[in-house]
Design a protein around this motif. Sequence first.
Motif: not given
Length: 115
Positions: A72-91
């Motif tokens: 859960l923490n990793a997906i939150d952080e990844a949401s800030l980095e994947v495609e320059e923060g394009r997605y919210e964690a839930q997306e």
Amino acid sequence: MSWVSILLNYGNTRILLLHLIKQQAENRTTRSWEVSIRNSVREIQRENKRRQAGGYYLAPEELLEILAEAYLNAIDEASLEVEEGRYEAQELEKLVNQEKIINRALTLILPGESS
């Protein structure tokens, strides 16, 4: 180091999962991600190894539980980095396969499975 301190130290586990999530979400990798993955795996393996008694603190089932908790923490952080923060964690969660990522992490961590 006791198994309790390993349970409480999610830093390397989170970094490992973060980069595996980014790899899957972006369908690519970078040398930097690969190095971070290798370094995280080595640190997790080192922390889990019993020095004097031999063996390991945590069994694969316990490692799997830690990976699931750190996800859960990793997906939150990844949401800030994947495609320059394009997605919210839930997306982002909908774009990647949690089970495959966690199983890949476990495979890398288990002794003899990574270099």
